[in-house]
Design a protein around this motif. Sequence first.
Motif, PDB file in Angstrom:
ATOM      1  N   MET A   1       0.860  -1.168   0.000  1.00 20.82           N
ATOM      2  CA  MET A   1       0.000   0.000   0.000  1.00 20.82           C
ATOM      3  C   MET A   1       0.907   1.232   0.000  1.00 20.82           C
ATOM      4  N   ARG A   2       0.559   2.184  -0.783  1.00 18.47           N
ATOM      5  CA  ARG A   2       1.332   3.423  -0.828  1.00 18.47           C
ATOM      6  C   ARG A   2       1.066   4.241   0.426  1.00 18.47           C
ATOM      7  N   GLU A   3       2.013   5.100   0.742  1.00 19.57           N
ATOM      8  CA  GLU A   3       1.915   5.876   1.970  1.00 19.57           C
ATOM      9  C   GLU A   3       0.676   6.762   1.985  1.00 19.57           C
ATOM     10  N   GLY A   4       0.363   7.366   0.864  1.00 24.84           N
ATOM     11  CA  GLY A   4      -0.812   8.235   0.797  1.00 24.84           C
ATOM     12  C   GLY A   4      -2.107   7.499   1.084  1.00 24.84           C
ATOM     13  N   THR A  33      -3.476  -0.776  21.042  1.00 29.25           N
ATOM     14  CA  THR A  33      -3.068  -1.933  20.244  1.00 29.25           C
ATOM     15  C   THR A  33      -3.185  -1.637  18.754  1.00 29.25           C
ATOM     16  N   GLU A  34      -4.299  -1.042  18.350  1.00 31.37           N
ATOM     17  CA  GLU A  34      -4.476  -0.689  16.939  1.00 31.37           C
ATOM     18  C   GLU A  34      -3.423   0.316  16.490  1.00 31.37           C
ATOM     19  N   LEU A  35      -3.142   1.283  17.333  1.00 30.75           N
ATOM     20  CA  LEU A  35      -2.171   2.308  16.991  1.00 30.75           C
ATOM     21  C   LEU A  35      -0.755   1.723  16.878  1.00 30.75           C
ATOM     22  N   VAL A  36      -0.420   0.809  17.761  1.00 34.88           N
ATOM     23  CA  VAL A  36       0.900   0.170  17.696  1.00 34.88           C
ATOM     24  C   VAL A  36       1.000  -0.703  16.447  1.00 34.88           C
ATOM     25  N   ASN A  37      -0.084  -1.344  16.056  1.00 38.92           N
ATOM     26  CA  ASN A  37      -0.086  -2.109  14.806  1.00 38.92           C
ATOM     27  C   ASN A  37       0.164  -1.191  13.610  1.00 38.92           C
ATOM     28  N   ASP A  38      -0.515  -0.049  13.585  1.00 39.58           N
ATOM     29  CA  ASP A  38      -0.288   0.916  12.508  1.00 39.58           C
ATOM     30  C   ASP A  38       1.137   1.449  12.544  1.00 39.58           C
ATOM     31  N   LYS A  43       6.554   1.790  10.387  1.00 41.21           N
ATOM     32  CA  LYS A  43       8.011   1.645  10.564  1.00 41.21           C
ATOM     33  C   LYS A  43       8.592   0.649   9.573  1.00 41.21           C
ATOM     34  N   THR A  44       7.800  -0.334   9.173  1.00 40.78           N
ATOM     35  CA  THR A  44       8.285  -1.327   8.223  1.00 40.78           C
ATOM     36  C   THR A  44       8.380  -0.749   6.818  1.00 40.78           C
ATOM     37  N   PHE A  45       7.335  -0.059   6.393  1.00 43.84           N
ATOM     38  CA  PHE A  45       7.274   0.373   5.003  1.00 43.84           C
ATOM     39  C   PHE A  45       7.656   1.837   4.785  1.00 43.84           C
ATOM     40  N   TYR A  46       7.544   2.664   5.811  1.00 47.85           N
ATOM     41  CA  TYR A  46       7.888   4.092   5.674  1.00 47.85           C
ATOM     42  C   TYR A  46       8.735   4.526   6.866  1.00 47.85           C
ATOM     43  N   PRO A  47       9.941   3.995   7.040  1.00 50.35           N
ATOM     44  CA  PRO A  47      10.701   4.248   8.269  1.00 50.35           C
ATOM     45  C   PRO A  47      11.126   5.705   8.467  1.00 50.35           C
ATOM     46  N   SER A  49       9.457   8.399   7.330  1.00 44.96           N
ATOM     47  CA  SER A  49       8.323   9.265   7.054  1.00 44.96           C
ATOM     48  C   SER A  49       7.871  10.037   8.293  1.00 44.96           C
ATOM     49  N   LYS A  50       7.194  11.146   8.043  1.00 46.77           N
ATOM     50  CA  LYS A  50       6.635  11.931   9.146  1.00 46.77           C
ATOM     51  C   LYS A  50       5.445  11.217   9.785  1.00 46.77           C
ATOM     52  N   VAL A  51       4.756  10.369   9.032  1.00 50.82           N
ATOM     53  CA  VAL A  51       3.631   9.643   9.609  1.00 50.82           C
ATOM     54  C   VAL A  51       4.127   8.676  10.682  1.00 50.82           C
ATOM     55  N   THR A  52       5.325   8.129  10.501  1.00 46.19           N
ATOM     56  CA  THR A  52       5.897   7.237  11.512  1.00 46.19           C
ATOM     57  C   THR A  52       6.191   8.011  12.787  1.00 46.19           C
ATOM     58  N   GLN A  53       6.734   9.192  12.663  1.00 45.41           N
ATOM     59  CA  GLN A  53       7.010  10.035  13.827  1.00 45.41           C
ATOM     60  C   GLN A  53       5.705  10.427  14.527  1.00 45.41           C
ATOM     61  N   TYR A  54       4.690  10.767  13.731  1.00 43.32           N
ATOM     62  CA  TYR A  54       3.391  11.148  14.283  1.00 43.32           C
ATOM     63  C   TYR A  54       2.787   9.990  15.074  1.00 43.32           C
ATOM     64  N   LEU A  55       2.796   8.790  14.487  1.00 44.10           N
ATOM     65  CA  LEU A  55       2.219   7.625  15.162  1.00 44.10           C
ATOM     66  C   LEU A  55       3.013   7.256  16.409  1.00 44.10           C
ATOM     67  N   ASN A  56       4.321   7.416  16.355  1.00 43.56           N
ATOM     68  CA  ASN A  56       5.144   7.124  17.521  1.00 43.56           C
ATOM     69  C   ASN A  56       4.808   8.078  18.671  1.00 43.56           C
ATOM     70  N   GLY A  57       4.650   9.344  18.371  1.00 40.31           N
ATOM     71  CA  GLY A  57       4.290  10.318  19.399  1.00 40.31           C
ATOM     72  C   GLY A  57       2.901  10.054  19.973  1.00 40.31           C
ATOM     73  N   LEU A  58       1.974   9.705  19.107  1.00 39.33           N
ATOM     74  CA  LEU A  58       0.612   9.427  19.550  1.00 39.33           C
ATOM     75  C   LEU A  58       0.568   8.161  20.408  1.00 39.33           C
ATOM     76  N   ALA A  59       1.296   7.140  19.994  1.00 40.51           N
ATOM     77  CA  ALA A  59       1.328   5.895  20.761  1.00 40.51           C
ATOM     78  C   ALA A  59       1.988   6.115  22.121  1.00 40.51           C
ATOM     79  N   SER A  60       3.037   6.904  22.157  1.00 41.52           N
ATOM     80  CA  SER A  60       3.699   7.154  23.445  1.00 41.52           C
ATOM     81  C   SER A  60       2.792   7.951  24.382  1.00 41.52           C
ATOM     82  N   ARG A  61       1.998   8.859  23.833  1.00 44.99           N
ATOM     83  CA  ARG A  61       1.070   9.631  24.669  1.00 44.99           C
ATOM     84  C   ARG A  61       0.004   8.724  25.268  1.00 44.99           C
ATOM     85  N   ILE A  62      -0.524   7.804  24.468  1.00 44.34           N
ATOM     86  CA  ILE A  62      -1.540   6.880  24.978  1.00 44.34           C
ATOM     87  C   ILE A  62      -0.920   5.928  25.989  1.00 44.34           C
ATOM     88  N   TYR A  63       0.290   5.463  25.712  1.00 44.45           N
ATOM     89  CA  TYR A  63       0.982   4.564  26.647  1.00 44.45           C
ATOM     90  C   TYR A  63       1.167   5.234  28.007  1.00 44.45           C
TER      91      TYR A  63
END
Length: 131
Positions: A1-4, A33-38, A43-47, A49-63
Motif C-alpha cells: 500500500m502506498r503511503e498516501g 493496540t491498533e495504533l501500535v499495529n499501525d 516503521k516497516t514500510f515508511y521508516p 516518514s513523518k507519519v511514523t514520527q506522528y504515530l510514535n508520538g501518539l502511541a507514546s502519549r496513549i501509553y
Amino acid sequence: MREGSFIKKNIDKWKQYQYETATDPDEMAEEFTELVNDLGYAKTFYPQSKVTQYLNGLASRIYLGIYKNKKEESSRILRFWKTELPLVIRKYHREMAYAFIIFVLFAVVAAFSAAHDETFVRGVLEIPMLR
C-alpha cells in the motif's frame, strides 16, 4: 500500500485517538493496540516518514496515559514477605517438600561418601584439564 493511501485509510481513526481520549481502560487498550499495529506497519514500510514520527508520538502519549497512574506501594517488600511468599509456598508446598527431601537425601549420601572416602570430594570438585 502506498503511503498516501495508508494515511487516507487511517487518518480519521488517528485524529479520533488524538483528540478524544478514551475513559474506559479496555477501550484505551484496544486503541493503543491498533495504533501500535499501525506504527509497526509504518516503521516497516515508511521508516523515515513523518507519519511514523506522528504515530510514535501518539502511541507514546496513549501509553503514558495508561501507565501514569500506576504507583507502587512503599510497603511492597513487606507485603511480599508477609503475604505473597507464604501464599506461593502454600500453593506449591508438596513440590517444595519433594525438592527438600531429594536435596537432603543427596546431601546425606554426599556426607556419607566424603566421610568414608577422602578422595570423593576432590573427585567431585576437580576441574578437568582442557586439552
